[in-house]
Scaffold this active site. Structure first.
Site, PDB file in Angstrom:
ATOM      1  N   SER A  21       0.933  -1.294   0.031  1.00  0.00           N
ATOM      2  CA  SER A  21      -0.199  -0.009   0.091  1.00  0.00           C
ATOM      3  C   SER A  21       0.760   1.093  -0.034  1.00  0.00           C
ATOM      4  CB  SER A  21      -0.886  -0.024   1.014  1.00  0.00           C
ATOM      5  OG  SER A  21      -1.619   1.304   1.158  1.00  0.00           O
ATOM      6  N   LYS A  72     -12.737  -4.741   0.705  1.00  0.00           N
ATOM      7  CA  LYS A  72     -13.800  -3.687   0.356  1.00  0.00           C
ATOM      8  C   LYS A  72     -15.139  -4.096   0.495  1.00  0.00           C
ATOM      9  CE  LYS A  72     -10.715  -1.033  -2.573  1.00  0.00           C
ATOM     10  NZ  LYS A  72     -10.586  -0.398  -3.538  1.00  0.00           N
ATOM     11  N   ASP A 108     -13.194   6.511  -4.507  1.00  0.00           N
ATOM     12  CA  ASP A 108     -12.584   6.378  -5.689  1.00  0.00           C
ATOM     13  C   ASP A 108     -13.291   6.857  -6.866  1.00  0.00           C
ATOM     14  OD1 ASP A 108     -10.383   4.478  -4.990  1.00  0.00           O
ATOM     15  OD2 ASP A 108     -11.571   2.553  -5.035  1.00  0.00           O
ATOM     16  N   LEU A 231      -5.504   3.548 -15.336  1.00  0.00           N
ATOM     17  CA  LEU A 231      -5.614   3.783 -13.853  1.00  0.00           C
ATOM     18  C   LEU A 231      -4.334   3.133 -13.290  1.00  0.00           C
ATOM     19  CD1 LEU A 231      -8.590   4.285 -14.026  1.00  0.00           C
ATOM     20  CD2 LEU A 231      -9.232   2.334 -12.671  1.00  0.00           C
TER      21      LEU A 231
HETATM   22  P1  NAP Z   1      -9.817  -6.614 -10.539  1.00  0.00           P
HETATM   23  O1  NAP Z   1     -10.822  -6.266  -9.554  1.00  0.00           O
HETATM   24  O2  NAP Z   1      -8.973  -7.549 -10.320  1.00  0.00           O
HETATM   25  O3  NAP Z   1     -10.519  -6.550 -11.916  1.00  0.00           O
HETATM   26  C1  NAP Z   1      -9.452  -6.462 -12.975  1.00  0.00           C
HETATM   27  C2  NAP Z   1      -9.896  -6.468 -14.379  1.00  0.00           C
HETATM   28  O4  NAP Z   1      -9.164  -6.715 -15.491  1.00  0.00           O
HETATM   29  C3  NAP Z   1     -11.090  -7.750 -14.449  1.00  0.00           C
HETATM   30  O5  NAP Z   1     -12.340  -7.348 -14.939  1.00  0.00           O
HETATM   31  C4  NAP Z   1     -10.367  -8.835 -15.207  1.00  0.00           C
HETATM   32  O6  NAP Z   1     -11.058  -9.727 -16.078  1.00  0.00           O
HETATM   33  C5  NAP Z   1      -9.557  -7.865 -16.042  1.00  0.00           C
HETATM   34  N1  NAP Z   1      -8.311  -8.403 -16.775  1.00  0.00           N
HETATM   35  C6  NAP Z   1      -7.180  -9.134 -16.036  1.00  0.00           C
HETATM   36  N2  NAP Z   1      -6.506  -9.419 -16.743  1.00  0.00           N
HETATM   37  C7  NAP Z   1      -6.978  -9.351 -18.088  1.00  0.00           C
HETATM   38  C8  NAP Z   1      -6.434  -9.674 -19.285  1.00  0.00           C
HETATM   39  N3  NAP Z   1      -5.186 -10.264 -19.458  1.00  0.00           N
HETATM   40  N4  NAP Z   1      -7.112  -9.437 -20.483  1.00  0.00           N
HETATM   41  C9  NAP Z   1      -8.427  -9.043 -20.164  1.00  0.00           C
HETATM   42  N5  NAP Z   1      -8.897  -8.416 -19.240  1.00  0.00           N
HETATM   43  C10 NAP Z   1      -8.239  -8.806 -18.028  1.00  0.00           C
HETATM   44  O7  NAP Z   1      -8.728  -5.143 -10.147  1.00  0.00           O
HETATM   45  P2  NAP Z   1      -8.890  -3.795  -9.821  1.00  0.00           P
HETATM   46  O8  NAP Z   1      -9.002  -3.388  -8.365  1.00  0.00           O
HETATM   47  O9  NAP Z   1     -10.316  -3.402 -10.712  1.00  0.00           O
HETATM   48  O10 NAP Z   1      -7.846  -3.069 -10.275  1.00  0.00           O
HETATM   49  C11 NAP Z   1      -7.607  -2.745 -11.696  1.00  0.00           C
HETATM   50  C12 NAP Z   1      -6.310  -2.030 -12.079  1.00  0.00           C
HETATM   51  O11 NAP Z   1      -6.638  -0.823 -11.628  1.00  0.00           O
HETATM   52  C13 NAP Z   1      -5.084  -2.568 -11.478  1.00  0.00           C
HETATM   53  O12 NAP Z   1      -4.045  -2.361 -12.377  1.00  0.00           O
HETATM   54  C14 NAP Z   1      -4.972  -1.376 -10.218  1.00  0.00           C
HETATM   55  O13 NAP Z   1      -3.739  -1.281  -9.737  1.00  0.00           O
HETATM   56  C15 NAP Z   1      -5.506  -0.276 -10.740  1.00  0.00           C
HETATM   57  N6  NAP Z   1      -6.358   0.845 -10.002  1.00  0.00           N
HETATM   58  C16 NAP Z   1      -5.806   2.078  -9.685  1.00  0.00           C
HETATM   59  C17 NAP Z   1      -6.441   2.850  -8.869  1.00  0.00           C
HETATM   60  C18 NAP Z   1      -5.810   4.089  -8.809  1.00  0.00           C
HETATM   61  O14 NAP Z   1      -5.944   4.865  -7.771  1.00  0.00           O
HETATM   62  N7  NAP Z   1      -5.036   4.924  -9.797  1.00  0.00           N
HETATM   63  C19 NAP Z   1      -7.379   2.372  -7.972  1.00  0.00           C
HETATM   64  C20 NAP Z   1      -7.974   1.333  -8.137  1.00  0.00           C
HETATM   65  C21 NAP Z   1      -7.335   0.240  -8.852  1.00  0.00           C
HETATM   66  P3  NAP Z   1     -11.849 -10.813 -15.594  1.00  0.00           P
HETATM   67  O15 NAP Z   1     -13.063 -10.456 -14.564  1.00  0.00           O
HETATM   68  O16 NAP Z   1     -12.204 -11.596 -16.801  1.00  0.00           O
HETATM   69  O17 NAP Z   1     -10.911 -11.568 -14.626  1.00  0.00           O
END
Ligand code: NAP
Length: 290
Positions: A21, A72, A108, A231
């Site tokens: 974190s 969460k 968020d 993101l």
């Molecule tokens: P998550 O709940 O695991 O969701 C990830 C999504 O990406 C899922 O829909 C997954 O598909 C899809 N995915 C993963 N690998 C893939 C691939 N190879 N091809 C196609 N789709 C793929 O994760 P999250 O919490 O939403 O976070 C996602 C990203 O956002 C991360 O990189 C995180 O670091 C970033 N993030 C950034 C912030 C910020 O403040 N900047 C905040 C939150 C998150 P499936 O459902 O099919 O598995």
């Protein structure tokens, strides 16, 4: 480093794991800059200990805390109140103590929309948003796009069942009326009409920095002047943003969302709008070597 005294108040982040974190870096920098008698600590809490940990936080007078994966959603039944924003997203990332009760919200959405609102003042009501991925972060992005007033919100994912569940999870909320879900095959048709393209998948995240959710050919159809928002914050820029910039798009990386969701949480805990956002951003950039 904050000087800890007999009166120091406690903030923190719960997660499992929590070592990755970045919140302690940005929040402690802000608290030090404000000269406040607070400290913000990481708390690794296994799922089976969540309930007892929250009770313990109440007992020792914790002012508030951030919530990260995997808590969460699991934390929601343990709270006395959940704001409409967190209910809409279906996840809590910020908890505060109010009148001897835990109140959960989600910052968020605020984090996501802030860079869009402050940098690109636009009327979004005729615009189309395309969101890649249908996980946790995509929920805040969908709600944020709805709040900004987008005409259409399209979510593109790789798994039909999870896409259906994602769509159905919005039930009869007004967000559902603007939302359409698609498998990846539809992307080629959507890209030429996209005004805002958001990557919420982890594709392209360090260390796989050469990966992008879009092929060069798919990206070449993105209209010049569209906004590409990733993101991901490491690397900067991601391959996705490099491709989009080459295409003449306006690009936004994930660091500002991280900073702004943190700033929004700090405002709630400290009950002030005067939080040093620049200090938080700078502390993160320095920590990440940016
Ligand atoms: P998550 O709940 O695991 O969701 C990830 C999504 O990406 C899922 O829909 C997954 O598909 C899809 N995915 C993963 N690998 C893939 C691939 N190879 N091809 C196609 N789709 C793929 O994760 P999250 O919490 O939403 O976070 C996602 C990203 O956002 C991360 O990189 C995180 O670091 C970033 N993030 C950034 C912030 C910020 O403040 N900047 C905040 C939150 C998150 P499936 O459902 O099919 O598995």
């Amino acid at each position: 480093m904050t000087k800890v005294t007999g009166t120091t108040k406690l903030l923190g982040v719960i997660g499992h794991p929590v070592e990755h974190s970045l919140s302690p870096v940005m929040h402690n920098a802000a608290l030090a800059a404000l000269g406040l008698d607070y400290i913000y600590l990481p708390f690794p809490i296994a799922p089976e200990n969540l309930q007892i940990a929250i009770a313990g936080f109440a007992a020792i007078g914790v002012t508030g805390f951030s919530v990260t994966i995997p808590h969460k959603q699991a934390i929601m039944p343990l709270l006395s109140e959940i704001t409409p924003v967190a209910q809409a997203i279906g996840a809590v990332n910020t908890v505060t103590r109010q009148n001897q009760q835990w109140v959960g919200t989600n910052t968020d959405i605020e984090g996501f929309i802030d860079p869009l609102q402050t940098t690109y003042q636009q009327d979004w009501s005729q615009k189309i948003a395309v969101i890649l991925g249908n996980g946790g972060a995509a929920r805040a992005v969908v709600a944020g796009c709805y709040q900004l007033g987008f005409a259409e919100i399209h979510v593109v994912g790789r798994n039909e069942q999870r896409l259906r569940e994602f769509r159905d999870s919005w039930g009869s909320s007004p967000i559902a009326e603007k939302l359409q879900v698609h498998t990846w095959h539809t992307l080629a048709k959507l890209i030429p009409q996209t005004h805002l393209l958001v990557n919420t998948t982890p594709i392209g995240m360090y260390p796989k920095v050469e990966d992008s959710p879009l092929s060069a050919a798919e990206m070449s159809d993105l209209p010049a002047g569209a906004i590409a928002y990733d993101l991901i914050y490491i690397p900067q820029p991601t391959k996705f943003l490099q491709q989009a910039e080459k295409q003449g798009a306006i690009v936004i990386d994930g660091l500002e969302m991280l900073v702004q969701q943190g700033a929004a949480a700090l405002k709630i805990w400290l009950q002030t709008d005067a939080v040093p956002v620049d200090v938080m951003r700078q502390a993160l950039r320095q920590h990440l070597g940016l």
